[in-house]
Design a protein around this motif. Structure first.
Motif, PDB file in Angstrom:
ATOM      1  N   LEU A  81       5.715   0.630  10.007  1.00 24.97           N
ATOM      2  CA  LEU A  81       5.607   0.790   8.562  1.00 24.97           C
ATOM      3  C   LEU A  81       5.193  -0.565   8.000  1.00 24.97           C
ATOM      4  N   GLY A  82       4.060  -0.604   7.307  1.00 20.03           N
ATOM      5  CA  GLY A  82       3.554  -1.894   6.830  1.00 20.03           C
ATOM      6  C   GLY A  82       2.841  -1.793   5.500  1.00 20.03           C
ATOM      7  N   PHE A  83       2.309  -2.937   5.087  1.00 21.62           N
ATOM      8  CA  PHE A  83       1.522  -3.048   3.861  1.00 21.62           C
ATOM      9  C   PHE A  83       0.336  -3.932   4.221  1.00 21.62           C
ATOM     10  N   TRP A  84      -0.881  -3.456   4.025  1.00 20.00           N
ATOM     11  CA  TRP A  84      -2.071  -4.027   4.670  1.00 20.00           C
ATOM     12  C   TRP A  84      -2.247  -5.540   4.551  1.00 20.00           C
ATOM     13  N   PRO A  85      -1.956  -6.204   3.384  1.00 18.96           N
ATOM     14  CA  PRO A  85      -2.200  -7.662   3.371  1.00 18.96           C
ATOM     15  C   PRO A  85      -1.008  -8.497   3.829  1.00 18.96           C
TER      16      PRO A  85
END
Length: 220
Positions: A9-13
Motif C-alpha cells: 500500500l503506497g502513495f506514488w511520490p
C-alpha cells in the motif's frame, strides 16, 4: 516463498513507499501495488496500520509490516537467498542502520521545508539540507554505493528522495550538482538499476505535484 501473497500500500511520490518497492524489486519478488488516496484512506490501510494510519504498508500473506525501514529489513530477512541488502558483519549492519536513521531524522525535515516554507525558514532549511548532503557525501566516500561495491540498505533508504530534487532545487534555488557532485554521481549510478529506474516517478511529475500542494497550502 513462490506462492507468497505480497501487497504494497503506497502513495506514488512517497520516498518511504519507494523503499519497500525497490527492495522487493532487488529481490525479484512479485507483488501487487495498491495506490492510496491519503485524503480518503482505504479500509485496508486503516485495518493494516491502525496505529499510524500511514503508508507504506507491506502485507505478506495477510500480515502487515509497517514503517518503510522496518519493511526493507523484513524483506531482506525473508528473501535472504538473493541480493542481500544489509551487511553480514554486525558492525557494518549497525552503521547501515545509523545512516538510514540519519536520513529519516536529519535529512527528511530540511528537504521537506525547502518546498513547504518561505523566507528565513526556507533559507535555514536550505543551509541544513546542503550540510546534510555533504555529510552523506562523506559517508559515501569513494565507494560506488553506501554499502561498498553493492547497492544496499542505505542506498534504498536514500534514493527515493532523488525524484524530489527538481522540486528541492526549484524552490530552494540551488544546484545539487554544484554543491554535491559525488552525491549526484551516486544517484545516477543507482538510476541505472532496473529496480530503481522502474520504481521512481519522473522528477517533473513530482514537481507538478509539489506546485499543486503549495497552491493548496497558500504558499504560492
Amino acid at each position: 516463498m513462490a506462492n507468497d501473497e505480497v501487497i504494497v500500500l503506497g502513495f506514488w511520490p512517497s520516498m518511504f513507499g519507494l523503499r519497500v518497492r525497490i527492495a522487493l524489486a532487488e529481490k525479484e519478488v512479485k507483488y501487487e501495488y495498491r495506490e492510496e488516496d491519503l485524503k480518503n484512506k482505504s479500509p485496508l490501510l486503516l485495518q493494516m496500520n491502525p496505529v499510524h494510519k500511514k503508508i507504506p504498508v507491506l502485507i505478506h500473506n495477510g500480515k502487515p509490516i509497517c514503517e518503510s525501514i522496518i519493511g526493507v529489513e523484513y524483506i531482506d530477512e525473508v528473501w535472504k537467498d538473493k541480493a542481500p541488502l544489509l551487511p553480514s558483519d554486525p558492525y557494518e549492519r549497525a552503521q547501515a542502520r545509523f545512516w538510514a536513521d540519519y536520513i529519516d531524522k536529519k535529512f527528511y525535515w530540511p528537504a521537506r521545508k525547502l518546498w513547504t516554507t518561505k523566507g528565513e525558514e526556507q533559507e535555514a532549511a536550505k543551509k541544513d539540507f546542503i550540510e546534510c548532503l555533504k555529510v552523506l557525501e562523506g559517508a559515501l566516500g569513494e565507494k560506488p554505493y553506501f554499502g561498498g561495491d553493492n547497492f544496499g540498505f542505505v542506498d534504498i533508504a536514500l534514493i527515493g528522495f532523488c525524484c524530489w530534487f527538481s522540486a528541492y532545487e526549484t524552490y530552494g534555488n540551488f544546484s545539487t550538482e554544484a554543491e554535491s557532485p559525488k552525491f549526484v554521481a551516486w544517484a545516477k549510478r543507482c538510476m541505472q538499476r532496473d529496480s530503481v529506474a522502474k520504481s521512481l516517478p519522473d522528477q517533473h511529475k513530482v514537481l507538478e505535484f509539489v506546485k499543486a500542494v503549495r497552491q493548496r497550502l497558500g504558499i504560492e
